[in-house]
Design a protein around this motif. Sequence first.
Motif, short mmCIF file in Angstrom:
data_model
loop_
_atom_site.label_atom_id
_atom_site.label_comp_id
_atom_site.label_asym_id
_atom_site.label_seq_id
_atom_site.Cartn_x
_atom_site.Cartn_y
_atom_site.Cartn_z
N LYS A 74 42.77 47.41 49.85
CA LYS A 74 43.14 48.05 48.58
C LYS A 74 41.95 48.66 47.83
O LYS A 74 42.07 49.71 47.24
N SER B 64 38.68 32.63 38.07
CA SER B 64 39.82 33.49 37.72
C SER B 64 41.11 32.69 37.51
O SER B 64 42.12 33.23 37.09
N ARG C 57 41.46 34.98 32.21
CA ARG C 57 42.35 36.08 32.64
C ARG C 57 42.71 36.97 31.46
O ARG C 57 42.73 38.20 31.57
N ALA D 136 34.48 32.94 42.37
CA ALA D 136 35.26 33.85 41.51
C ALA D 136 36.72 33.41 41.44
O ALA D 136 37.37 33.57 40.40
N LYS E 14 47.97 30.30 41.85
CA LYS E 14 47.50 30.30 40.46
C LYS E 14 48.68 30.17 39.51
O LYS E 14 49.72 30.79 39.71
#
Length: 212
Positions: A13, A95, A101, A91, A175
């Motif tokens: 991406k 995150s 966030r 990371a 998450k």
Amino acid sequence: MVIAIDGPAGSGKSTVARMVADKLGFYFLNTGSFYRAYTLSALDRGIDPLDREKVLENAQSIRLSVKDGAVCIDGKDEEARLHTPLVDRYASPVSADPRIREMVNETVRSIAKGLDIVTEGRDTTTVVFPDADYRFYFDASPEIRARRRMADQEGSDYEAVLAGIIERDRMDREKAVGALKIADGAFVIDTSLLTLNQVCEKVLNALQSPSA
Ligand code: DC
């Protein structure tokens, strides 16, 4: 206009988002870089990246911005230091804090205001820009993504790289906030057997159709 692309690490991406942005003359915004910048800053200051309160306190004391496509911490271009193995590793836990966030989301939305952008990450199509004009989800098998990663990192061990990818996928998908998932109505592209140019073509073609 906002074009948002989500997907797991190694799905292509970042590279494709940059290619599409270049072709359209849009601004490219990589949201993962902001999580990386908060992680890097904590590491630089000797803060345990797993200590949520200290990481947050530090994040609140610094200012992230983007200059010529590079993420800056307190005005200093730190782009070149965002992809070390240590930042890669921490990371994801950084995150996972919803407060971090929210800070990243606000920064990204304010940078994007009034611009034509191609942005990418894990939750750009679901949380950051749920109303994006075009939303894409890229995927590829973990094995293919491990091989792509190997091509970037000389001398790395395939089994270890694959295990790392599977573990990062798990963390990204589990998450509590901002988890990686396919947004309703997103245009899904499996990049496993496609070249970057072919993926880019598919995105550009989808932009012609109102259903993307
Ligand atoms: O895309 P990347 O590897 O540079 O992202 C770095 C980390 O940030 C990665 O662990 C996933 C996380 N991330 C996220 O939680 N949400 C985003 N929108 C982008 C990245």
